[in-house]
Design a protein around this motif. Structure first.
Motif, PDB file in Angstrom:
ATOM      1  N   GLY A 188      36.457  90.681 -13.239  1.00 25.79           N
ATOM      2  CA  GLY A 188      35.166  90.877 -11.894  1.00 25.79           C
ATOM      3  C   GLY A 188      35.668  90.365 -10.287  1.00 25.79           C
ATOM      4  N   ASN A 189      36.429  88.992 -11.145  1.00 24.58           N
ATOM      5  CA  ASN A 189      37.337  88.682 -10.262  1.00 24.58           C
ATOM      6  C   ASN A 189      38.242  89.192 -10.023  1.00 24.58           C
ATOM      7  N   LEU A 190      38.952  89.572 -10.695  1.00 22.77           N
ATOM      8  CA  LEU A 190      40.255  90.598 -10.198  1.00 22.77           C
ATOM      9  C   LEU A 190      39.992  91.970  -9.432  1.00 22.77           C
ATOM     10  N   MET A 191      38.313  92.480  -9.479  1.00 23.62           N
ATOM     11  CA  MET A 191      38.496  93.358  -9.143  1.00 23.62           C
ATOM     12  C   MET A 191      38.090  93.215  -7.765  1.00 23.62           C
ATOM     13  N   ASP A 192      36.945  92.326  -7.547  1.00 23.34           N
ATOM     14  CA  ASP A 192      36.793  91.793  -6.229  1.00 23.34           C
ATOM     15  C   ASP A 192      37.870  91.104  -5.032  1.00 23.34           C
ATOM     16  N   ASN A 193      38.428  90.510  -6.131  1.00 23.11           N
ATOM     17  CA  ASN A 193      39.361  90.209  -5.283  1.00 23.11           C
ATOM     18  C   ASN A 193      40.904  91.372  -4.200  1.00 23.11           C
ATOM     19  N   GLU A 194      41.111  92.122  -5.181  1.00 22.42           N
ATOM     20  CA  GLU A 194      41.266  93.275  -5.116  1.00 22.42           C
ATOM     21  C   GLU A 194      41.340  94.221  -3.963  1.00 22.42           C
ATOM     22  N   ARG A 195      39.809  94.624  -3.813  1.00 22.07           N
ATOM     23  CA  ARG A 195      39.218  95.133  -3.133  1.00 22.07           C
ATOM     24  C   ARG A 195      39.000  93.842  -1.380  1.00 22.07           C
ATOM     25  N   VAL A 196      39.104  92.098  -2.137  1.00 21.62           N
ATOM     26  CA  VAL A 196      39.087  91.919  -0.353  1.00 21.62           C
ATOM     27  C   VAL A 196      41.031  91.952   0.281  1.00 21.62           C
ATOM     28  N   ILE A 197      41.928  92.522  -0.800  1.00 19.28           N
ATOM     29  CA  ILE A 197      43.260  92.021   0.003  1.00 19.28           C
ATOM     30  C   ILE A 197      43.438  93.138   0.724  1.00 19.28           C
ATOM     31  N   THR A 198      42.484  94.507   0.015  1.00 16.71           N
ATOM     32  CA  THR A 198      42.888  95.833   0.360  1.00 16.71           C
ATOM     33  C   THR A 198      42.091  96.392   1.856  1.00 16.71           C
ATOM     34  N   GLU A 199      40.708  95.306   2.173  1.00 18.38           N
ATOM     35  CA  GLU A 199      40.377  95.343   2.927  1.00 18.38           C
ATOM     36  C   GLU A 199      41.104  94.614   4.715  1.00 18.38           C
ATOM     37  N   ARG A 200      41.545  93.101   3.680  1.00 21.86           N
ATOM     38  CA  ARG A 200      41.843  92.864   4.918  1.00 21.86           C
ATOM     39  C   ARG A 200      43.272  92.804   5.532  1.00 21.86           C
TER      40      ARG A 200
END
Length: 569
Positions: A188-200
């Motif tokens: 879950g941590n990985l999926m959330d941080n990949e989302r953050v990287i993608t958006e930012r």
């Protein structure tokens, strides 16, 4: 909806099997050997590794990954995730100079993680066999070169029962201020941080289409969070293509980085501040005449202090090749938050906060704003109270990217991951980093444990190091350590250790005087001692961060490698 990167790999292998996931420059050169790994091939190899692990009943256990740079690490890492095995990326012993340090860290990680198996390349596994009598830690541990696992094994792979809370891997911290700790990063941590990287970082479907899926060029070590979570795993998250090559090949010839960016025209590429400094030294007019850097939209800069002078000089030097200053993307993150916490705004220049002297090159550089769903507050580390905007305190973070805690270390987990703050719901991660917020922008000022208190005033070692490094061009950027020692009646006083370019040894006395003057002028401090040392001798972590505590110990133990030093005053 994908629950994990394992699900996404299945999706990409099904819908775009022939797309290149990773392109590896075996020699570091664009015109040398190029190895390509398609999504179909990546799925086959990772499932073969996973099946091998599953057949041995290793689900839920830890696997140490010891690979040289190359695509086989990615197969091994994703093989672990696909088997429900907790991956533990490590640094393989290589070369005489690094062998002792790498072995020491490897033994520590094997013992701490209680690894049951070691996955690696042929040469690493063979080397471990030769070292077995000196490594009692290897007793009872199975070692396998994953290249030897046949593709046919993939047929027996069984999809693991993963949840968001399942541990994916242990990211061991670099140990800049303490012994390395294993951060438990969940799926879950990985999926959330990949989302953050993608958006930012602006990795939108439109941008991906415009770039033909060519999103990354990276030489960063894949056993560290910046190189792994960023270029490698965001590539998989998006289903795009990354061009990778070895950190050693970059260090040998930093121009390879710029050449690869020009050749493959990615959207995103970056590294710590020192990498831009190294690239600058090799960015000759002749090289720049052959480059086109105009595609480079996100030149991320993180993991160590971002220097305004570096941003200016790199932008000015590389402008003839099409590099734009707006591409610079300072960011902040840490392993305990999986990776990314804050980042700049794509297409906007970095935010600079000039010092009272008004010198742009010594301005504080903002590290951007928090990603969506991330809360960043500045807290009084003693009183656990939020500090007003503009005031320096400890950076606290709350988000779905914040990891579970430290592996088998309940006390450290409680101290760092369970902080509460009046007026805020939930628990916060105490980062140990100091900084302040200004108009929503995060400025990082240093490490809490590195803070120097001299004559009742707080001083940050990064500030002193920057003043020293800019006092003379022979001082290597990012290779200076500042700390304080007890000087007796005068109390705590600063000491500066700086690496000196070999050709400037004859000027050591003059350079020492310039350092003293720079520290006195900028900070009002009398320096207790300045030690100029040979290149490559200041203690650093495996990710290149200055180890100030280790530097202080080496200074007090007189184990430095000086080329010139003043007498203590």
């Amino acid at each position: 909806m994908a629950r994990s990167l394992v699900d996404l790999l299945t999706t990409h292998a099904t819908h775009q099997p022939e797309r290149t996931a990773y392109r590896y420059l075996a020699t570091g050169d664009c015109d040398g050997e190029v190895q390509e790994l398609s999504y179909a091939r990546l799925a086959t190899r990772s499932r073969a590794v996973a099946a091998w692990l599953q057949e041995r009943g290793l689900a839920g256990s830890r696997a140490m990954l010891l690979y040289p740079p190359g695509p086989e690490f990615i197969n091994g890492y994703l093989g672990c995730l696909s088997a429900g095995v907790v991956a533990v990326p490590g640094v393989p012993p290589q070369g005489r100079a690094q062998n002792h340090r790498a072995l020491t860290r490897m033994k520590r990680l094997i013992a701490d993680s209680d690894a049951k198996v070691i996955l690696g390349g042929h040469e690493v596994i063979a080397a471990l066999g030769r070292l077995a009598e000196h490594l009692p830690e290897l007793a009872g541990i199975t070692c396998v070169a994953t290249e030897d696992i046949p593709d046919e094994a993939a047929a027996s792979w069984r999809e693991p029962d993963l949840t968001a809370d399942s541990a994916a891997f242990l990211q061991y911290t670099s140990g800049s201020t303490s012994a390395p700790r294993g951060v438990v990063v969940t799926h879950g941590n990985l999926m959330d941080n990949e989302r953050v990287i993608t958006e930012r970082m602006g990795h939108t479907p439109d941008v991906i289409a415009r770039y033909g899926g060519e999103m990354f060029v990276s030489w960063l070590p894949v056993y560290h969070d910046m190189g792994l979570i960023g270029p490698v795993l965001n590539t998989l998250y998006l289903g795009v293509t990354a061009t990778l090559f070895s950190p050693l090949h970059f260090l040998q010839r930093p121009d390879r980085w710029l050449t690869a960016v020009s050749r493959y025209r990615p959207h995103t590429s970056g590294g710590p501040n020192f990498a831009y400094e190294l690239a600058l030294k090799h960015a000759t007019p002749a090289l720049l005449d052959t480059l086109d850097l105009s595609s480079w939209q996100v030149a991320f800069n993180g993991a160590e202090p971002v220097r305004a002078a570096t941003l200016r000089r790199f932008s000015e030097t590389c402008a003839p090749a099409g590099f734009r200053s707006e591409a610079f993307y300072p960011c902040y993150g840490l392993a305990e938050a999986t990776l990314m916490v804050t980042g700049g705004t794509v297409g906007a220049p970095p935010v600079l906060l000039e010092s009272g002297a008004g010198e742009a090159d010594t301005a504080a550089v903002g590290c951007g704003r928090p990603g969506e769903g991330i809360t960043v507050v500045i807290a009084d580390p003693e009183a656990a109270q939020e500090r007003p905007e503009g005031e320096i305190g400890e950076i606290w973070v709350r988000s779905a990217s914040v990891a579970k805690g430290y592996w088998r270390n309940a006390l450290a987990t409680r101290e760092s991951f369970r902080a509460t703050l009046p007026g805020h719901e939930g628990r916060f991660l105490r980062t140990g980093d100091l900084g302040f917020l200004r108009d929503g922008e995060l400025f990082v000022t240093g490490r809490l444990k590195d803070l120097m208190v001299i004559d009742g005033r707080n001083h940050y070692p990064q500030d002193l190091e920057l003043s020293a490094e800019t006092s003379h061009p022979a001082l290597r950027p990012g290779c200076t350590a500042a700390f304080s020692v007890d000087s007796g009646d005068a109390g705590e006083r600063p000491v500066l250790i700086a690496e000196l370019a070999p050709e400037s040894v004859g000027e050591s006395e003059k350079i020492t005087d310039l350092i003293r003057a720079a520290i006195g002028d900028a900070h009002g401090l009398s320096v207790h001692d300045v030690v100029l040392v040979h290149p490559g001798t200041i203690p650093k972590t495996s990710s290149g961060k200055i180890q100030r505590r280790a530097s202080r110990t080496a200074y007090l133990d007189a184990t430095l490698s000086p080329v010139g030093a003043t007498a203590a005053v």
